[in-house]
Design a protein around this motif. Sequence first.
Motif, PDB file in Angstrom:
ATOM      1  N   VAL A 117       7.526  35.279  50.273  1.00  0.00           N
ATOM      2  CA  VAL A 117       8.269  34.965  49.056  1.00  0.00           C
ATOM      3  C   VAL A 117       7.269  34.938  47.914  1.00  0.00           C
ATOM      4  O   VAL A 117       6.139  34.476  48.072  1.00  0.00           O
ATOM      5  N   VAL A 118       7.697  35.493  46.800  1.00  0.00           N
ATOM      6  CA  VAL A 118       6.843  35.594  45.618  1.00  0.00           C
ATOM      7  C   VAL A 118       7.557  34.913  44.462  1.00  0.00           C
ATOM      8  O   VAL A 118       8.741  35.173  44.211  1.00  0.00           O
ATOM      9  N   ARG A 119       6.819  34.046  43.783  1.00  0.00           N
ATOM     10  CA  ARG A 119       7.420  33.334  42.655  1.00  0.00           C
ATOM     11  C   ARG A 119       7.794  34.321  41.553  1.00  0.00           C
ATOM     12  O   ARG A 119       7.020  35.198  41.182  1.00  0.00           O
ATOM     13  N   SER A 120       8.999  34.165  41.056  1.00  0.00           N
ATOM     14  CA  SER A 120       9.480  34.964  39.933  1.00  0.00           C
ATOM     15  C   SER A 120      10.286  34.039  39.047  1.00  0.00           C
ATOM     16  O   SER A 120      10.437  32.860  39.344  1.00  0.00           O
ATOM     17  N   GLN A 121      10.802  34.576  37.999  1.00  0.00           N
ATOM     18  CA  GLN A 121      11.606  33.752  37.101  1.00  0.00           C
ATOM     19  C   GLN A 121      12.842  33.264  37.856  1.00  0.00           C
ATOM     20  O   GLN A 121      13.576  34.056  38.440  1.00  0.00           O
ATOM     21  N   GLY A 122      13.025  31.983  37.938  1.00  0.00           N
ATOM     22  CA  GLY A 122      14.199  31.418  38.580  1.00  0.00           C
ATOM     23  C   GLY A 122      14.042  31.058  40.043  1.00  0.00           C
ATOM     24  O   GLY A 122      14.968  30.572  40.659  1.00  0.00           O
ATOM     25  N   GLY A 123      12.883  31.308  40.642  1.00  0.00           N
ATOM     26  CA  GLY A 123      12.700  30.937  42.040  1.00  0.00           C
ATOM     27  C   GLY A 123      11.703  31.815  42.764  1.00  0.00           C
ATOM     28  O   GLY A 123      10.781  32.353  42.158  1.00  0.00           O
ATOM     29  N   TYR A 124      11.926  31.967  44.059  1.00  0.00           N
ATOM     30  CA  TYR A 124      11.047  32.758  44.922  1.00  0.00           C
ATOM     31  C   TYR A 124      11.856  33.892  45.543  1.00  0.00           C
ATOM     32  O   TYR A 124      12.879  33.654  46.188  1.00  0.00           O
ATOM     33  N   CYS A 125      11.377  35.115  45.376  1.00  0.00           N
ATOM     34  CA  CYS A 125      12.053  36.297  45.892  1.00  0.00           C
ATOM     35  C   CYS A 125      11.504  36.630  47.280  1.00  0.00           C
ATOM     36  O   CYS A 125      10.287  36.659  47.481  1.00  0.00           O
ATOM     37  N   PHE A 126      12.410  36.903  48.224  1.00  0.00           N
ATOM     38  CA  PHE A 126      12.041  37.174  49.614  1.00  0.00           C
ATOM     39  C   PHE A 126      11.841  38.670  49.827  1.00  0.00           C
ATOM     40  O   PHE A 126      12.655  39.485  49.415  1.00  0.00           O
ATOM     41  N   PHE A 127      10.745  39.014  50.515  1.00  0.00           N
ATOM     42  CA  PHE A 127      10.458  40.393  50.914  1.00  0.00           C
ATOM     43  C   PHE A 127      10.255  40.398  52.427  1.00  0.00           C
ATOM     44  O   PHE A 127       9.302  39.802  52.932  1.00  0.00           O
ATOM     45  N   ALA A 128      11.162  41.048  53.154  1.00  0.00           N
ATOM     46  CA  ALA A 128      11.136  41.059  54.618  1.00  0.00           C
ATOM     47  C   ALA A 128       9.963  41.874  55.142  1.00  0.00           C
ATOM     48  O   ALA A 128       9.624  42.916  54.588  1.00  0.00           O
ATOM     49  N   SER A 129       9.381  41.395  56.245  1.00  0.00           N
ATOM     50  CA  SER A 129       8.283  42.131  56.869  1.00  0.00           C
ATOM     51  C   SER A 129       8.733  42.859  58.132  1.00  0.00           C
ATOM     52  O   SER A 129       7.946  43.588  58.726  1.00  0.00           O
ATOM     53  N   SER A 130       9.976  42.643  58.551  1.00  0.00           N
ATOM     54  CA  SER A 130      10.524  43.383  59.685  1.00  0.00           C
ATOM     55  C   SER A 130      12.030  43.541  59.480  1.00  0.00           C
ATOM     56  O   SER A 130      12.650  42.803  58.714  1.00  0.00           O
ATOM     57  N   HIS A 131      12.595  44.509  60.191  1.00  0.00           N
ATOM     58  CA  HIS A 131      14.030  44.782  60.055  1.00  0.00           C
ATOM     59  C   HIS A 131      14.881  43.575  60.410  1.00  0.00           C
ATOM     60  O   HIS A 131      15.980  43.416  59.888  1.00  0.00           O
ATOM     61  N   ARG A 162      18.291  41.169  56.040  1.00  0.00           N
ATOM     62  CA  ARG A 162      19.445  40.519  55.388  1.00  0.00           C
ATOM     63  C   ARG A 162      19.001  39.595  54.239  1.00  0.00           C
ATOM     64  O   ARG A 162      19.739  39.366  53.286  1.00  0.00           O
ATOM     65  N   LEU A 163      17.775  39.104  54.313  1.00  0.00           N
ATOM     66  CA  LEU A 163      17.262  38.199  53.280  1.00  0.00           C
ATOM     67  C   LEU A 163      16.518  38.928  52.163  1.00  0.00           C
ATOM     68  O   LEU A 163      16.174  38.326  51.146  1.00  0.00           O
ATOM     69  N   GLU A 164      16.266  40.216  52.355  1.00  0.00           N
ATOM     70  CA  GLU A 164      15.497  41.010  51.397  1.00  0.00           C
ATOM     71  C   GLU A 164      16.067  40.888  49.984  1.00  0.00           C
ATOM     72  O   GLU A 164      17.264  41.075  49.750  1.00  0.00           O
ATOM     73  N   GLY A 165      15.192  40.528  49.054  1.00  0.00           N
ATOM     74  CA  GLY A 165      15.573  40.454  47.649  1.00  0.00           C
ATOM     75  C   GLY A 165      16.296  39.191  47.232  1.00  0.00           C
ATOM     76  O   GLY A 165      16.570  38.996  46.051  1.00  0.00           O
ATOM     77  N   GLN A 166      16.615  38.313  48.187  1.00  0.00           N
ATOM     78  CA  GLN A 166      17.308  37.079  47.832  1.00  0.00           C
ATOM     79  C   GLN A 166      16.365  36.130  47.105  1.00  0.00           C
ATOM     80  O   GLN A 166      15.163  36.101  47.370  1.00  0.00           O
ATOM     81  N   LEU A 167      16.908  35.376  46.216  1.00  0.00           N
ATOM     82  CA  LEU A 167      16.141  34.411  45.433  1.00  0.00           C
ATOM     83  C   LEU A 167      16.386  33.012  45.995  1.00  0.00           C
ATOM     84  O   LEU A 167      17.530  32.611  46.219  1.00  0.00           O
ATOM     85  N   PHE A 168      15.305  32.291  46.254  1.00  0.00           N
ATOM     86  CA  PHE A 168      15.376  30.934  46.788  1.00  0.00           C
ATOM     87  C   PHE A 168      14.716  29.965  45.815  1.00  0.00           C
ATOM     88  O   PHE A 168      13.813  30.346  45.073  1.00  0.00           O
ATOM     89  N   ARG A 169      15.147  28.712  45.854  1.00  0.00           N
ATOM     90  CA  ARG A 169      14.567  27.697  44.962  1.00  0.00           C
ATOM     91  C   ARG A 169      13.111  27.425  45.278  1.00  0.00           C
ATOM     92  O   ARG A 169      12.311  27.132  44.391  1.00  0.00           O
ATOM     93  N   ASN A 170      12.764  27.511  46.573  1.00  0.00           N
ATOM     94  CA  ASN A 170      11.387  27.249  46.997  1.00  0.00           C
ATOM     95  C   ASN A 170      11.139  27.941  48.337  1.00  0.00           C
ATOM     96  O   ASN A 170      12.058  28.484  48.956  1.00  0.00           O
ATOM     97  N   ALA A 171       9.882  27.912  48.780  1.00  0.00           N
ATOM     98  CA  ALA A 171       9.515  28.574  50.025  1.00  0.00           C
ATOM     99  C   ALA A 171      10.182  27.929  51.233  1.00  0.00           C
ATOM    100  O   ALA A 171      10.560  28.616  52.185  1.00  0.00           O
TER     101      ALA A 171
END
Length: 63
Positions: A17-31, A35-44
């Motif tokens: 997860v990488v901090r961006s405006q509004g939260g942390y964006c998820f980047f999947a490392s495996s298939h 389903r979580l790819e690109g989702q924004l979360f409040r924290n890690a």
Amino acid sequence: MPDSYIIEVDSQTAGIVVRSQGGYCFFASSHRFNRLEGQLFRNAREAERAARKLVNGDVKEAA
């Protein structure tokens, strides 16, 4: 506070997860976690919980 975190579930890397405006964006490392790819979360921790739910088969709650 760090700008990125590695998310692991059961000793498997789920992604980062990488901090961006509004939260942390998820980047999947495996298939398995696409389903979580690109989702924004409040924290890690919230991203980790979603990945864990996905692994445990609680798909409705993961997203």
